[in-house]
Each structure stands twice: as structure tokens, then as C-alpha cells.
Enzyme design. Structure first.
Site, PDB file in Angstrom:
ATOM      1  N   ASN A 208       2.190  -0.669 -14.912  1.00  0.00           N
ATOM      2  CA  ASN A 208       2.882  -1.923 -14.584  1.00  0.00           C
ATOM      3  C   ASN A 208       2.463  -3.000 -15.574  1.00  0.00           C
ATOM      4  O   ASN A 208       1.683  -2.746 -16.492  1.00  0.00           O
ATOM      5  CB  ASN A 208       2.581  -2.326 -13.140  1.00  0.00           C
ATOM      6  CG  ASN A 208       1.090  -2.490 -12.909  1.00  0.00           C
ATOM      7  OD1 ASN A 208       0.468  -3.361 -13.493  1.00  0.00           O
ATOM      8  ND2 ASN A 208       0.510  -1.623 -12.071  1.00  0.00           N
ATOM      9  N   ASP A 277       1.242   2.331  -6.741  1.00  0.00           N
ATOM     10  CA  ASP A 277       1.322   2.855  -5.375  1.00  0.00           C
ATOM     11  C   ASP A 277       1.547   4.363  -5.358  1.00  0.00           C
ATOM     12  O   ASP A 277       1.208   5.039  -4.391  1.00  0.00           O
ATOM     13  CB  ASP A 277       2.459   2.154  -4.621  1.00  0.00           C
ATOM     14  CG  ASP A 277       2.096   0.708  -4.305  1.00  0.00           C
ATOM     15  OD1 ASP A 277       0.904   0.446  -4.092  1.00  0.00           O
ATOM     16  OD2 ASP A 277       3.002  -0.148  -4.279  1.00  0.00           O
ATOM     17  N   LYS A 287       4.037  18.273 -23.411  1.00  0.00           N
ATOM     18  CA  LYS A 287       5.034  17.194 -23.452  1.00  0.00           C
ATOM     19  C   LYS A 287       6.346  17.670 -22.811  1.00  0.00           C
ATOM     20  O   LYS A 287       6.853  18.733 -23.170  1.00  0.00           O
ATOM     21  CB  LYS A 287       5.267  16.786 -24.902  1.00  0.00           C
ATOM     22  CG  LYS A 287       6.163  15.592 -25.053  1.00  0.00           C
ATOM     23  CD  LYS A 287       6.389  15.249 -26.513  1.00  0.00           C
ATOM     24  CE  LYS A 287       7.468  14.175 -26.608  1.00  0.00           C
ATOM     25  NZ  LYS A 287       8.037  14.094 -27.940  1.00  0.00           N
ATOM     26  N   PHE A 322      -4.966  -9.546  -3.313  1.00  0.00           N
ATOM     27  CA  PHE A 322      -3.894 -10.242  -4.033  1.00  0.00           C
ATOM     28  C   PHE A 322      -2.547  -9.671  -3.603  1.00  0.00           C
ATOM     29  O   PHE A 322      -2.462  -8.510  -3.191  1.00  0.00           O
ATOM     30  CB  PHE A 322      -4.051 -10.044  -5.549  1.00  0.00           C
ATOM     31  CG  PHE A 322      -4.932 -11.078  -6.190  1.00  0.00           C
ATOM     32  CD1 PHE A 322      -6.303 -11.046  -6.002  1.00  0.00           C
ATOM     33  CD2 PHE A 322      -4.385 -12.082  -6.973  1.00  0.00           C
ATOM     34  CE1 PHE A 322      -7.121 -12.002  -6.571  1.00  0.00           C
ATOM     35  CE2 PHE A 322      -5.195 -13.042  -7.560  1.00  0.00           C
ATOM     36  CZ  PHE A 322      -6.554 -13.007  -7.365  1.00  0.00           C
ATOM     37  N   LYS A 336       0.033  -8.416   4.646  1.00  0.00           N
ATOM     38  CA  LYS A 336      -1.055  -7.752   3.912  1.00  0.00           C
ATOM     39  C   LYS A 336      -2.420  -8.285   4.358  1.00  0.00           C
ATOM     40  O   LYS A 336      -3.387  -7.547   4.467  1.00  0.00           O
ATOM     41  CB  LYS A 336      -0.874  -7.952   2.393  1.00  0.00           C
ATOM     42  CG  LYS A 336       0.245  -7.069   1.830  1.00  0.00           C
ATOM     43  CD  LYS A 336       0.565  -7.325   0.360  1.00  0.00           C
ATOM     44  CE  LYS A 336       1.859  -6.601   0.005  1.00  0.00           C
ATOM     45  NZ  LYS A 336       2.323  -6.816  -1.364  1.00  0.00           N
ATOM     46  N   LYS A 340      -4.528  -5.280   6.045  1.00  0.00           N
ATOM     47  CA  LYS A 340      -5.642  -4.768   5.233  1.00  0.00           C
ATOM     48  C   LYS A 340      -6.982  -5.377   5.654  1.00  0.00           C
ATOM     49  O   LYS A 340      -7.986  -5.196   4.981  1.00  0.00           O
ATOM     50  CB  LYS A 340      -5.367  -5.013   3.746  1.00  0.00           C
ATOM     51  CG  LYS A 340      -4.061  -4.338   3.258  1.00  0.00           C
ATOM     52  CD  LYS A 340      -3.951  -4.266   1.744  1.00  0.00           C
ATOM     53  CE  LYS A 340      -2.565  -3.740   1.351  1.00  0.00           C
ATOM     54  NZ  LYS A 340      -2.525  -3.121   0.029  1.00  0.00           N
TER      55      LYS A 340
HETATM   56  N1  CTP Z   1      -3.928  -2.371  -3.587  1.00  0.00           N
HETATM   57  C1  CTP Z   1      -4.861  -1.361  -3.548  1.00  0.00           C
HETATM   58  N2  CTP Z   1      -4.470  -0.069  -3.623  1.00  0.00           N
HETATM   59  C2  CTP Z   1      -3.169   0.268  -3.706  1.00  0.00           C
HETATM   60  C3  CTP Z   1      -2.200  -0.752  -3.752  1.00  0.00           C
HETATM   61  C4  CTP Z   1      -2.616  -2.070  -3.686  1.00  0.00           C
HETATM   62  O1  CTP Z   1      -6.055  -1.656  -3.465  1.00  0.00           O
HETATM   63  N3  CTP Z   1      -2.812   1.535  -3.777  1.00  0.00           N
HETATM   64  C5  CTP Z   1      -4.398  -3.754  -3.466  1.00  0.00           C
HETATM   65  C6  CTP Z   1      -4.141  -4.612  -4.689  1.00  0.00           C
HETATM   66  O2  CTP Z   1      -5.274  -4.586  -5.566  1.00  0.00           O
HETATM   67  C7  CTP Z   1      -3.916  -5.984  -4.104  1.00  0.00           C
HETATM   68  C8  CTP Z   1      -3.330  -5.696  -2.730  1.00  0.00           C
HETATM   69  O3  CTP Z   1      -3.669  -4.341  -2.432  1.00  0.00           O
HETATM   70  O4  CTP Z   1      -5.129  -6.672  -3.910  1.00  0.00           O
HETATM   71  C9  CTP Z   1      -1.863  -5.859  -2.628  1.00  0.00           C
HETATM   72  O5  CTP Z   1      -1.238  -5.075  -3.610  1.00  0.00           O
HETATM   73  P1  CTP Z   1       0.339  -4.971  -3.641  1.00  0.00           P
HETATM   74  O6  CTP Z   1       0.743  -4.000  -4.710  1.00  0.00           O
HETATM   75  O7  CTP Z   1       0.921  -6.348  -3.675  1.00  0.00           O
HETATM   76  O8  CTP Z   1       0.628  -4.424  -2.198  1.00  0.00           O
HETATM   77  P2  CTP Z   1       0.871  -3.028  -1.612  1.00  0.00           P
HETATM   78  O9  CTP Z   1      -0.068  -2.846  -0.461  1.00  0.00           O
HETATM   79  O10 CTP Z   1       0.845  -1.966  -2.661  1.00  0.00           O
HETATM   80  O11 CTP Z   1       2.323  -3.204  -1.024  1.00  0.00           O
HETATM   81  P3  CTP Z   1       3.758  -3.260  -1.779  1.00  0.00           P
HETATM   82  O12 CTP Z   1       3.560  -2.586  -3.109  1.00  0.00           O
HETATM   83  O13 CTP Z   1       4.645  -2.549  -0.851  1.00  0.00           O
HETATM   84  O14 CTP Z   1       4.068  -4.720  -1.920  1.00  0.00           O
END
Ligand code: CTP
Length: 403
Positions: A208, A277, A287, A322, A336, A340
Site C-alpha cells: 500500500n 489485510d 515468476k 490508527f 475500531k 480493538k
Molecule cells: N492493523 C493491524 N493488523 C491488521 C490490520 C490493521 O494491526 N491486519 C492495525 C493498523 O496498524 C491500524 C489499525 O489496525 O493501527 C487500523 O487499521 P485499518 O487498516 O484502518 O483497519 P482494519 O482493521 O484493517 O479495517 P479496514 O481495513 O476494514 O478498514
């Protein structure tokens, strides 16, 4: 960082005296009011005029130049300063300071100052290693004086070894550290930063846009405030701050393992990383060749690292997450924060100018568990880091019954 700070620089007679011009220029640019005092030997290497121009202040060279607003020069100078720097610090000035000798303006300033004093030694390697010099340095350290170790390399005298003046960035970082209140001293802070990379085949990966700037700014600020900082970082282009212990990872699974290794012993955990995710179900060992007009890559869910930390959170631990969103920010941020089990949630709308992934600034909203939402204005990421740490430190203090 140095806005409004008054720094006095004592320059002594070593060849590295010429490097202090750049140091003074950086201090002035950072907002400090810099006063310069020079020994007679220092003036053989560089002239007072250089520093008068750079600082806009008169340069002090004589202990008996008693024209300082009607006061006593060395006492006024020594007491109206937030930090006294001795750069370069020769074996001679270190020896004099360690033995209470005050026979010129710079050595008298050291005796009269009540502010922190920082020496940056620079000299020939044999002089630096001389046991007398080392005993003097130990003695001064025991008395609470700060030292920035010289670097190793080719010295002006042609010899290679330890004795070069430390790099400018190292000196500036030490100054920041000394002048920053150590309100996080004794705490262990775990920070994650950057993206993760999920490999697909030997040449491709899913990732990302995260640059890591926000997480690195938090790690650096926490270290300057005295914390022991572990920074678990995905791949970024940022040079790791000197003061933090860095653990480099690539995938979400690696980040998960590294974070869990340090989480139980951490007082504060701030998860600024943009964790992927999902990861490809299979990593091809060769490859992947193009074939059909479209292709589907099966993905599987990565562990939710922050979610797991929330489940195992300890009584006095503070957990900050975050959320980078493009829409319905408040709704997602609140869920969140609760799901969490966080203490604070820092949310930003990445579609706003100045709040995006690679930006040097951020525009955040801070969500508290009591329902409070604070909207901060656009700030440099370093300033956002301080704001987050201020709030996390406050929660920590309350939880520990300290205020
Ligand atoms: N985070 C994490 N592990 C993951 C995904 C996210 O620890 N697999 C943490 C990120 O570091 C951040 C927070 O969760 O502090 C929110 O991340 P975000 O990507 O916004 O949320 P998600 O829980 O992944 O939800 P979504 O992608 O559906 O918005």
C-alpha cells in the site's frame, strides 16, 4: 524544537573548530538564540567574525571584556543559557574542566554554568585514548556532563582512528534530547510503521501507499522524550532514527511475530503501520507468466495485529491505533476503537490534501473511549507525534496513579 532556546557555544582550539560554523548555522535555523565564546587557540582556526555574522550576536573572546549589559560577562553568559556546548572539546579543555581550572572565558563558563553542559570531543586518536583524557571524561560524566562520542575515520593529522568530531546530525539530535523534557523516561514504547509487503512470486508483491513517516516521527519523538523505543518497521525509504531499536520486517506475519515478541513488556504501543489485510494464498516460487486476459489471485486474511494486542492488553498498558479512511471516518474510527480495545484511535481522511500517505503533514482526529473527539488542525507529522504522545502519556500517568 529549538525555538526560544538560548544556547551558548564554547569553541576551543582544534581543527574541527571550522565545523562549528555549520553547527551554529543549523542551531540558528532551528530557532535558537546562539551566543559564541572562543578561546585564543580557537581563533587561530576560525575567526569570531564568522560567528558574529551567523548568530547576529557579538562573539565573546575575553574573560575581562566586561561590557555585557553592565553584568559580569562569564556569569551572565553562563546563567542566561539553556545549554552550554563545548565544540570541539580538546583534551586541554576536558582536562581543565575535570580539574576545576577556570583560567579563560570558556573554562570559566563551564565552572559557572548551572544548565546542562555537552562536550563534543575531537582530537588525535592517541590523545583521545590517553588514559588521562579518558579518566577526565569519566570524571566529567560522573558529574552529569553530557558527551557526544567522537567518530572514527581519517583524522586531520593523517592518522585513522577514533577522534573525529561526531556528525552534525548526531550532535543536533543529542541537543534535542538534552533540551527535551524526559517525561517518558523509564517507559518502553513499541511503535509500528510503514506498509507490509505480501509476496506473490519472486518479483511481485501486494502493498500500500504508506511511507512510514508518521510512525517514524512517533518513534523518534518518544525516544527524544526518554523512552526506550522499539520500532517495528515495514519497508520504507526512511533512515532509522539513531535512538531507537529497529526491527525490519516485510510481511504482516513477520510484523505480527515481531510485535508479539515485544508487546507484553511494553508500556505503550502505537500501531501506525498500514498492515495488509490479506496475503496471497500461495507464493509462486517462479515468476508467474502472463496467460489469460484476466486472472484471479486467491487471498487469505492476515492476522489483525492490533486486534490481538487489544485482546491480550495488560492492565496498565496503553494501546493506540490508527485508522486511515476515505469515507465514513467517524463511524469506522469509533468501531475500531471499541472492537480493538484501544485507549486512543488516531484517524485521518487520506483524501484530504495534507493528510495523505506520503505527506509531511497530517490532519487527524483523536477518538477517546469516553466519546470525546478532538479535531487537530493540519500539522507537521513531528508535531502530530508530540500531540499523540502527550495524550498517551497522560493516560499512562492516570493508570499508574501518578497524577
Ligand atoms: N492493523 C493491524 N493488523 C491488521 C490490520 C490493521 O494491526 N491486519 C492495525 C493498523 O496498524 C491500524 C489499525 O489496525 O493501527 C487500523 O487499521 P485499518 O487498516 O484502518 O483497519 P482494519 O482493521 O484493517 O479495517 P479496514 O481495513 O476494514 O478498514
Amino acid at each position: 524544537m529549538l525555538e526560544g532556546k538560548r544556547i551558548t557555544l564554547g569553541i576551543t582550539g582544534g581543527i574541527a573548530a571550522y565545523k562549528t560554523a555549520e553547527l551554529v548555522s543549523s542551531l540558528v535555523k532551528a530557532g535558537a538564540d546562539v551566543q559564541v565564546a572562543m578561546t585564543t587557540s580557537a581563533q587561530k582556526f576560525i575567526t569570531p567574525l564568522t560567528f558574529e555574522v551567523l548568530t547576529g550576536n557579538p562573539v565573546h573572546t575575553d574573560l575581562f571584556q566586561n561590557d555585557f549589559s553592565g553584568g559580569v560577562l562569564h556569569i551572565d553568559l553562563a546563567q542566561k543559557t539553556d545549554l552550554l556546548l563545548i565544540v570541539p572539546a580538546t583534551a586541554n579543555i576536558i582536562g581543565k574542566a575535570a580539574n576545576g581550572i577556570a583560567d579563560d572565558l570558556v573554562s570559566t563558563l563551564i565552572m559557572a554554568a548551572t544548565c546542562p553542559i555537552m562536550f563534543c570531543p575531537a582530537m588525535n586518536v592517541a590523545m583521545y585514548n590517553n588514559p588521562i583524557c579518558q579518566i577526565n571524561i569519566s570524571k566529567l560524566k560522573d558529574c552529569g556532563y553530557h558527551f557526544v562520542e567522537p567518530a572514527s575515520g581519517r583524522l586531520a593529522c593523517g592518522v585513522t582512528g577514533k577522534g573525529r568530531l561526531a556528525e552534525l546530525t548526531t550532535i543536533l539530535q543529542s541537543i534535542d534530547q538534552i533540551l527535551t523534557p524526559q517525561d517518558l523516561a523509564g517507559l518502553k514504547v513499541l511503535v509500528t510503521a510503514g506498509p507490509t509487503r505480501e509476496p506473490l512470486d519472486p518479483v511481485r508483491y501486494l502493498t500500500n501507499r504508506s511511507s512510514g513517516k508518521m510512525g517514524y516521527a512517533i518513534a523518534n519523538a518518544a525516544a527524544l522524550r526518554g523512552a526506550k523505543v522499539i520500532l517495528v518497521s515495514g519497508p520504507t525509504h526512511i533512515t532509522p532514527p539513531d535512538l531507537v531499536d529497529i526491527v525490519q520486517v516485510e510481511t504482516a506475519i513477520e510484523m505480527h511475530d515481531a510485535v508479539l515478541k515485544h508487546s507484553d513488556s511494553s508500556d505503550l504501543i502505537i500501531k501506525a503501520a498500514a498492515v495488509a489485510d490479506y496475503r496471497p494464498v500461495e507464493i509462486s516460487d517462479h515468476k508467474i507468466k502472463k496467460q489469460a486476459d484476466s486472472m484471479t489471485v486467491p487471498l487469505q486474511k492476515n492476522p489483525d495485529i492490533l486486534g490481538n494486542l487489544g485482546t491480550r492488553k495488560q492492565e496498565k498498558q496503553v494501546l493506540v491505533g490508527f485508522a486511515a479512511e476515505t469515507h465514513d471516518l467517524e463511524l469506522y474510527a469509533k468501531s475500531k476503537l471499541i472492537n480493538k480495545n484501544l485507549d486512543l484511535l488516531i484517524a485521518n481522511d487520506v483524501t484530504l490534501p495534507g493528510a495523505g500517505f506520503d505527506s509531511n503533514t497530517n490532519i487527524v482526529r483523536i477518538f477517546w473511549t469516553d466519546g470525546t473527539i478532538e479535531a487537530l488542525p493540519k500539522m507537521e507529522k513531528g508535531q502530530v507525534a508530540e500531540e499523540i504522545l502527550d495524550r498517551a502519556a497522560k493516560i499512562l500517568r492516570t493508570r499508574r496513579g501518578e497524577s
